[in-house]
Design a protein around this motif. Sequence first.
Motif, mmCIF file in Angstrom:
data_model
loop_
_atom_site.group_PDB
_atom_site.id
_atom_site.type_symbol
_atom_site.label_atom_id
_atom_site.label_comp_id
_atom_site.label_asym_id
_atom_site.label_seq_id
_atom_site.Cartn_x
_atom_site.Cartn_y
_atom_site.Cartn_z
ATOM 1 N N LEU A 27 58.014 -6.318 49.891
ATOM 2 C CA LEU A 27 59.417 -6.113 49.522
ATOM 3 C C LEU A 27 60.297 -6.001 50.770
ATOM 4 O O LEU A 27 61.444 -6.458 50.774
ATOM 5 C CB LEU A 27 59.549 -4.857 48.657
ATOM 6 C CG LEU A 27 58.841 -4.913 47.292
ATOM 7 C CD1 LEU A 27 59.008 -3.598 46.554
ATOM 8 C CD2 LEU A 27 59.373 -6.068 46.446
ATOM 9 N N SER A 42 60.132 -16.652 46.702
ATOM 10 C CA SER A 42 59.318 -15.446 46.814
ATOM 11 C C SER A 42 57.927 -15.635 46.233
ATOM 12 O O SER A 42 57.748 -16.337 45.235
ATOM 13 C CB SER A 42 60.027 -14.299 46.080
ATOM 14 O OG SER A 42 59.192 -13.174 45.975
ATOM 15 N N LYS A 44 57.607 -12.665 41.668
ATOM 16 C CA LYS A 44 58.748 -13.025 40.840
ATOM 17 C C LYS A 44 59.822 -11.942 40.890
ATOM 18 O O LYS A 44 59.562 -10.782 40.612
ATOM 19 C CB LYS A 44 58.312 -13.243 39.392
ATOM 20 C CG LYS A 44 57.551 -14.542 39.161
ATOM 21 C CD LYS A 44 57.292 -14.771 37.687
ATOM 22 C CE LYS A 44 56.577 -16.099 37.458
ATOM 23 N NZ LYS A 44 56.310 -16.329 36.018
ATOM 24 N N MET A 45 61.020 -12.339 41.282
ATOM 25 C CA MET A 45 62.202 -11.464 41.250
ATOM 26 C C MET A 45 63.424 -12.361 41.111
ATOM 27 O O MET A 45 64.167 -12.594 42.064
ATOM 28 C CB MET A 45 62.265 -10.550 42.472
ATOM 29 C CG MET A 45 62.014 -11.205 43.816
ATOM 30 S SD MET A 45 62.045 -10.006 45.177
ATOM 31 C CE MET A 45 60.385 -9.363 45.102
#
Length: 235
Positions: A76, A100, A103-104
């Motif tokens: 992160l 990324s 998953k975001m």
Amino acid sequence: MGYKRVLLKLSGEALMGEQNYGIDSSRLEQYALDIKKIHDEGVEIAIVIGGGNIYRGVQAEASGIDRVQGDYMGMLATVINAMAIQSTLEKHGMYTRLMSGIKMEAVCEPFIRRRAVRHLEKGRIVIFGAGIGNPYFTTDSTASLRAIEIESDVVLKGTRVDGVYSEDPEKNPDAVRFENLSFKEVISKGYNIMDMTAFTLCQENNVPIIVFDMNKPGNLEKLVLGKEKVGTFIS
């Protein structure tokens, strides 16, 4: 010889500049302007950045946090840095995509190899965040893997040192800098360039690595466009 498609690996610690932690805006600006020079020449650019200026997964066990949890925290941190460099690049007129390993969707796309390659072909700078999405792998490993997947010509490891030395140049001023090394020489002599997983991936897939000083303005342009020999070439 210049390069058409490159993967630039930056350390999170480099973003601290002269600070003890966090992100130094002047360092971000310098990186963005250097990247813009090669982007304007038509070079396709992918970037992987570490998160050590915010958090390192290897710190986890020392602070009582589970190693796997700590590694995800480190992933992160890389997304925070990736978003910072994305914003700075776009401020200077470059189109970017942040992809990324986790998953975001609110802040970045999931990594899909074909989509990443298409972004590069369209002239967009692709930034890979959150590592490969799995614990126990470093951002060096991410850089090597993504370079292979997108068929990058080279991995450019930007550091604060201008190449690979026989000894630590900060401790021994008589240390010798190498212009060229083979993968076998690096392994046999124990030079600490990348973790072994990352290094072996490049070796087995014939992806050369160049270690150079990213903190010196203009070095990236000289290196990528073939204007001047910079850093240490490993192949």
